[in-house]
Design an enzyme around this catalytic site. Structure first.
Site, PDB file in Angstrom:
ATOM      1  N   ARG A  32       0.842  -1.201   0.000  1.00  0.00           N
ATOM      2  CA  ARG A  32       0.000   0.000   0.000  1.00  0.00           C
ATOM      3  C   ARG A  32       0.876   1.250   0.000  1.00  0.00           C
ATOM      4  O   ARG A  32       2.010   1.212   0.447  1.00  0.00           O
ATOM      5  CB  ARG A  32      -0.866   0.045   1.264  1.00  0.00           C
ATOM      6  CG  ARG A  32      -1.943  -0.978   1.307  1.00  0.00           C
ATOM      7  CD  ARG A  32      -2.828  -0.761   2.528  1.00  0.00           C
ATOM      8  NE  ARG A  32      -3.844  -1.804   2.605  1.00  0.00           N
ATOM      9  CZ  ARG A  32      -4.745  -1.887   3.582  1.00  0.00           C
ATOM     10  NH1 ARG A  32      -4.733  -0.991   4.574  1.00  0.00           N
ATOM     11  NH2 ARG A  32      -5.628  -2.860   3.588  1.00  0.00           N
ATOM     12  N   ASP A  71      -7.626  -9.200   0.905  1.00  0.00           N
ATOM     13  CA  ASP A  71      -6.995  -8.765   2.148  1.00  0.00           C
ATOM     14  C   ASP A  71      -7.021  -9.818   3.251  1.00  0.00           C
ATOM     15  O   ASP A  71      -7.790  -9.727   4.206  1.00  0.00           O
ATOM     16  CB  ASP A  71      -7.624  -7.448   2.641  1.00  0.00           C
ATOM     17  CG  ASP A  71      -6.808  -6.845   3.775  1.00  0.00           C
ATOM     18  OD1 ASP A  71      -5.754  -7.403   4.142  1.00  0.00           O
ATOM     19  OD2 ASP A  71      -7.242  -5.806   4.312  1.00  0.00           O
ATOM     20  N   HIS A 111      -5.625  -9.385   7.710  1.00  0.00           N
ATOM     21  CA  HIS A 111      -6.169  -9.268   9.062  1.00  0.00           C
ATOM     22  C   HIS A 111      -5.933 -10.619   9.715  1.00  0.00           C
ATOM     23  O   HIS A 111      -6.033 -11.654   9.064  1.00  0.00           O
ATOM     24  CB  HIS A 111      -7.662  -8.955   9.026  1.00  0.00           C
ATOM     25  CG  HIS A 111      -7.948  -7.594   8.461  1.00  0.00           C
ATOM     26  ND1 HIS A 111      -7.836  -6.441   9.198  1.00  0.00           N
ATOM     27  CD2 HIS A 111      -8.284  -7.214   7.215  1.00  0.00           C
ATOM     28  CE1 HIS A 111      -8.128  -5.402   8.438  1.00  0.00           C
ATOM     29  NE2 HIS A 111      -8.396  -5.833   7.227  1.00  0.00           N
ATOM     30  N   TYR A 138     -13.532 -10.357   9.979  1.00  0.00           N
ATOM     31  CA  TYR A 138     -12.268 -10.845   9.408  1.00  0.00           C
ATOM     32  C   TYR A 138     -12.364 -12.334   9.092  1.00  0.00           C
ATOM     33  O   TYR A 138     -11.362 -13.051   9.056  1.00  0.00           O
ATOM     34  CB  TYR A 138     -11.097 -10.544  10.346  1.00  0.00           C
ATOM     35  CG  TYR A 138     -11.000  -9.073  10.647  1.00  0.00           C
ATOM     36  CD1 TYR A 138     -11.129  -8.146   9.619  1.00  0.00           C
ATOM     37  CD2 TYR A 138     -10.825  -8.600  11.943  1.00  0.00           C
ATOM     38  CE1 TYR A 138     -11.085  -6.786   9.862  1.00  0.00           C
ATOM     39  CE2 TYR A 138     -10.771  -7.247  12.200  1.00  0.00           C
ATOM     40  CZ  TYR A 138     -10.901  -6.345  11.164  1.00  0.00           C
ATOM     41  OH  TYR A 138     -10.852  -5.003  11.409  1.00  0.00           O
ATOM     42  N   ARG A 176     -12.669   9.229   5.184  1.00  0.00           N
ATOM     43  CA  ARG A 176     -13.203   8.719   6.444  1.00  0.00           C
ATOM     44  C   ARG A 176     -12.006   8.582   7.356  1.00  0.00           C
ATOM     45  O   ARG A 176     -10.876   8.367   6.899  1.00  0.00           O
ATOM     46  CB  ARG A 176     -13.952   7.409   6.245  1.00  0.00           C
ATOM     47  CG  ARG A 176     -13.107   6.283   5.757  1.00  0.00           C
ATOM     48  CD  ARG A 176     -13.979   5.172   5.194  1.00  0.00           C
ATOM     49  NE  ARG A 176     -13.154   4.201   4.512  1.00  0.00           N
ATOM     50  CZ  ARG A 176     -12.684   3.091   5.071  1.00  0.00           C
ATOM     51  NH1 ARG A 176     -12.958   2.812   6.333  1.00  0.00           N
ATOM     52  NH2 ARG A 176     -11.931   2.276   4.394  1.00  0.00           N
ATOM     53  N   TYR A 220     -10.384   6.879  10.902  1.00  0.00           N
ATOM     54  CA  TYR A 220     -10.417   5.927  12.013  1.00  0.00           C
ATOM     55  C   TYR A 220      -9.978   6.667  13.272  1.00  0.00           C
ATOM     56  O   TYR A 220      -8.930   7.333  13.263  1.00  0.00           O
ATOM     57  CB  TYR A 220      -9.449   4.773  11.753  1.00  0.00           C
ATOM     58  CG  TYR A 220      -9.903   3.824  10.667  1.00  0.00           C
ATOM     59  CD1 TYR A 220     -10.709   2.732  10.978  1.00  0.00           C
ATOM     60  CD2 TYR A 220      -9.508   3.999   9.351  1.00  0.00           C
ATOM     61  CE1 TYR A 220     -11.111   1.845   9.995  1.00  0.00           C
ATOM     62  CE2 TYR A 220      -9.909   3.115   8.353  1.00  0.00           C
ATOM     63  CZ  TYR A 220     -10.704   2.041   8.683  1.00  0.00           C
ATOM     64  OH  TYR A 220     -11.105   1.159   7.718  1.00  0.00           O
ATOM     65  N   ASP A 235     -14.747   6.506  12.435  1.00  0.00           N
ATOM     66  CA  ASP A 235     -14.915   5.058  12.604  1.00  0.00           C
ATOM     67  C   ASP A 235     -14.187   4.604  13.864  1.00  0.00           C
ATOM     68  O   ASP A 235     -12.959   4.684  13.942  1.00  0.00           O
ATOM     69  CB  ASP A 235     -14.341   4.355  11.364  1.00  0.00           C
ATOM     70  CG  ASP A 235     -14.629   2.858  11.360  1.00  0.00           C
ATOM     71  OD1 ASP A 235     -14.981   2.299  12.415  1.00  0.00           O
ATOM     72  OD2 ASP A 235     -14.468   2.245  10.281  1.00  0.00           O
ATOM     73  N   GLU A 254     -19.321   5.287  12.603  1.00  0.00           N
ATOM     74  CA  GLU A 254     -19.206   3.833  12.390  1.00  0.00           C
ATOM     75  C   GLU A 254     -18.757   3.124  13.658  1.00  0.00           C
ATOM     76  O   GLU A 254     -17.826   3.585  14.337  1.00  0.00           O
ATOM     77  CB  GLU A 254     -18.109   3.552  11.345  1.00  0.00           C
ATOM     78  CG  GLU A 254     -18.484   3.881   9.926  1.00  0.00           C
ATOM     79  CD  GLU A 254     -18.767   2.613   9.119  1.00  0.00           C
ATOM     80  OE1 GLU A 254     -19.458   2.733   8.109  1.00  0.00           O
ATOM     81  OE2 GLU A 254     -18.311   1.539   9.522  1.00  0.00           O
ATOM     82  N   HIS A 287     -20.993  -2.804  10.394  1.00  0.00           N
ATOM     83  CA  HIS A 287     -20.804  -3.888   9.424  1.00  0.00           C
ATOM     84  C   HIS A 287     -21.835  -4.979   9.663  1.00  0.00           C
ATOM     85  O   HIS A 287     -22.056  -5.372  10.807  1.00  0.00           O
ATOM     86  CB  HIS A 287     -19.437  -4.550   9.614  1.00  0.00           C
ATOM     87  CG  HIS A 287     -18.296  -3.698   9.188  1.00  0.00           C
ATOM     88  ND1 HIS A 287     -17.720  -3.805   7.950  1.00  0.00           N
ATOM     89  CD2 HIS A 287     -17.608  -2.736   9.849  1.00  0.00           C
ATOM     90  CE1 HIS A 287     -16.736  -2.947   7.855  1.00  0.00           C
ATOM     91  NE2 HIS A 287     -16.637  -2.283   8.986  1.00  0.00           N
ATOM     92  N   THR A 333     -15.569  -1.819   2.964  1.00  0.00           N
ATOM     93  CA  THR A 333     -14.389  -2.373   2.287  1.00  0.00           C
ATOM     94  C   THR A 333     -13.455  -3.042   3.279  1.00  0.00           C
ATOM     95  O   THR A 333     -13.468  -2.708   4.461  1.00  0.00           O
ATOM     96  CB  THR A 333     -13.612  -1.252   1.565  1.00  0.00           C
ATOM     97  OG1 THR A 333     -12.576  -1.826   0.772  1.00  0.00           O
ATOM     98  CG2 THR A 333     -12.961  -0.294   2.539  1.00  0.00           C
ATOM     99  N   THR A 334     -12.644  -3.981   2.780  1.00  0.00           N
ATOM    100  CA  THR A 334     -11.474  -4.410   3.529  1.00  0.00           C
ATOM    101  C   THR A 334     -10.217  -3.868   2.860  1.00  0.00           C
ATOM    102  O   THR A 334      -9.119  -4.167   3.272  1.00  0.00           O
ATOM    103  CB  THR A 334     -11.387  -5.949   3.614  1.00  0.00           C
ATOM    104  OG1 THR A 334     -10.338  -6.296   4.495  1.00  0.00           O
ATOM    105  CG2 THR A 334     -11.147  -6.597   2.268  1.00  0.00           C
ATOM    106  N   ARG A 360      -3.556  -0.870  10.661  1.00  0.00           N
ATOM    107  CA  ARG A 360      -3.058  -0.831   9.289  1.00  0.00           C
ATOM    108  C   ARG A 360      -2.000   0.257   9.138  1.00  0.00           C
ATOM    109  O   ARG A 360      -1.984   1.013   8.168  1.00  0.00           O
ATOM    110  CB  ARG A 360      -4.179  -0.616   8.251  1.00  0.00           C
ATOM    111  CG  ARG A 360      -5.524  -1.206   8.573  1.00  0.00           C
ATOM    112  CD  ARG A 360      -5.479  -2.639   8.934  1.00  0.00           C
ATOM    113  NE  ARG A 360      -5.344  -3.531   7.791  1.00  0.00           N
ATOM    114  CZ  ARG A 360      -4.941  -4.799   7.894  1.00  0.00           C
ATOM    115  NH1 ARG A 360      -4.626  -5.295   9.057  1.00  0.00           N
ATOM    116  NH2 ARG A 360      -4.842  -5.543   6.837  1.00  0.00           N
TER     117      ARG A 360
HETATM  118  C1  LMR Z   1      -8.020  -2.310   5.960  1.00  0.00           C
HETATM  119  O1  LMR Z   1      -7.514  -3.395   5.636  1.00  0.00           O
HETATM  120  O2  LMR Z   1      -7.440  -1.245   5.842  1.00  0.00           O
HETATM  121  C2  LMR Z   1      -9.392  -2.298   6.555  1.00  0.00           C
HETATM  122  O3  LMR Z   1      -9.961  -3.553   6.454  1.00  0.00           O
HETATM  123  C3  LMR Z   1      -9.254  -1.811   7.941  1.00  0.00           C
HETATM  124  C4  LMR Z   1     -10.420  -1.998   8.816  1.00  0.00           C
HETATM  125  O4  LMR Z   1     -10.233  -2.551   9.897  1.00  0.00           O
HETATM  126  O5  LMR Z   1     -11.518  -1.559   8.460  1.00  0.00           O
HETATM  127 MG    MG Z   2      -8.728  -4.957   5.326  1.00  0.00          MG
END
Ligand code: LMR
Ligand code: MG
Length: 393
Positions: free
Chosen positions: A15, A42, A45, A90, A162, A164, A193, A220, A245, A295-296, A382
């Site tokens: 990334r 992904d 996790h 996850y 967004r 976190y 979030d 969230e 979620h 999304t993940t 992340r």
């Molecule tokens: C990510 O991989 O960045 C997301 O899945 C993070 C998350 O916990 O929402």
């Molecule tokens: Mg993810």
């Protein structure tokens, strides 16, 4: 159209934020030289808890070879029995089911010579708004690089983020102050979030401290997972819509009937592909609730599937989270999906509408390793230990 072979290709993709993520690309071959591609998105996790891919590939072949690819309903039932709902976001089993569901949709739509959205009944929209993620900050040192990221993405038309939050409220406050000073009016915040980190009262207290510094559309996951009462309590006190979620259909029902949410966060990676997502969206419709697509951080194949889902969704009233292709530095497709003015454009090629570059796929094929090591904070947030400046603790 009998299924002849399933191949799994693990890939590791970096990334822009400095971490590497593992995904599994699924190739499904069927009678008459038909090929469909899917993605298990992904798998980074719980990186210390991985699947044995050789075993999985063998099992999927045992289960599916010889079945008719058009039998989506019975294949889904079979997959649900073999890869049972695990009940959290996850979930490995959801990703396995997603990989097969996407490959089947790609295959059938290619065979029919239409985009996946046409197979699903036709598009209601050709694009939808998306937002870019700003990962959780624990030190002030992380603020400046995030502001630079926002500036760069805003320059490319992504005017919605967004954020976190909740690990260190003082750091969040510094971030919101700096963000509003620099971007106030030009970049908006879709959501804050809490990722189920805090109990509802702490999330509420944090929100009250942020409130004069920034504005957002929704909140969230402001309570621990499955704390229905806590989430409902938060929502009663919140003047913003609350989203969570959906981990499985019954979970979505619980969230709605317990008054926990205004918005269901629906994602193919959790629910196991497009078919269960359509059912979750119908659930929201029945409850007069809203939907956003979460999304993940999928690659292009996984994001293309989301684009088709968004195209046909009868309820989709908040921006989606799907900017994975903009977050990763590489991919396995020839041409990435297109974004315009912060909207994901629904691709209109056949199948999922993206073409896998098999040479790149082979090049990126990797063995199963975790580049998070045992950095438990990095796994959750992340982020890299270097950016956090905490040496991985
Ligand atoms: C990510 O991989 O960045 C997301 O899945 C993070 C998350 O916990 O929402
Ligand atoms: Mg993810």
């Amino acid at each position: 159209m009998k299924i002849e072979r399933i191949n799994l290709f693990p890939v590791m993709i970096p990334r822009r934020t400095g971490i590497d993520n593992r995904h599994v690309i699924v190739r499904l071959d069927a009678q008459g030289d038909q090929v469909g591609w899917g993605e298990m998105s992904d798998l980074s996790h719980l990186p210390l808890y991985q699947m044995d891919l050789a075993n999985l590939e063998g099992a999927l072949n045992d289960l599916l070879v010889g079945r008719d690819a058009r039998d989506l309903s019975s294949i889904e039932q079979l997959m649900e029995r073999a890869y049972t709902v695990e009940g959290h976001k996850y979930s490995r089993s959801g990703l396995v089911r997603q990989g097969i569901d996407l490959a089947l949709h790609d295959l059938l739509a290619r065979r029919a010579g239409v985009p996946v959205y046409a197979l699903l009944g036709g598009a209601l929209r050709d694009r939808f708004k998306v937002c870019y993620p700003i990962f959780r900050m624990r030190s002030e040192a992380e603020i400046a690089p995030n502001l630079e990221r926002i500036a760069e993405m805003a320059g490319r038309g992504f005017d919605l983020i967004r954020v976190y939050v909740g690990a260190d409220v003082d750091v969040d406050i510094r971030f919101f102050e700096a963000f509003s000073e620099r971007f106030g009016g030009s970049v908006r915040i879709k959501s804050i979030d809490f990722s189920n980190l805090l109990d509802w009262r702490r999330s509420l207290a944090a929100t009250e401290r942020y409130v004069d510094l920034a504005d957002w559309m929704l909140i969230e996951s402001p309570a621990p997972e499955e704390d229905y009462e806590g989430l409902a309590e938060f929502r009663r006190r919140s003047r913003w819509p609350v989203s969570e979620h959906v981990n499985h259909l019954w979970h979505g029902w619980q969230l709605l009937r317990s008054g926990c949410v205004d918005i269901l966060n629906v994602s193919p990676y959790v629910l196991g592909g497009l078919r269960p997502c359509l059912r979750a969206i119908a659930l929201a419709e029945a409850a007069h609730a809203s939907v956003l697509i979460g999304t993940t951080q999928e690659l292009n194949l996984g994001t293309a599937a989301v684009a088709h889902l968004g195209a046909v969704a009868r309820v989709l009233d908040y921006p989606a989270d799907n900017t994975g292709p903009e977050l990763y530095t590489a991919d396995v497709v020839k041409e990435p999906l297109r974004y315009e003015d912060g909207h994901l454009l629904v691709p209109d090629g056949n199948g999922l509408g993206v073409e896998v570059d098999e040479a790149t796929l082979e090049q990126r094929r990797t063995s199963l390793v975790s580049t998070f090591g045992t950095d438990l904070v990095g796994m959750l947030d992340r982020t890299t230990a270097a950016e956090r400046g905490d040496g991985g603790n």
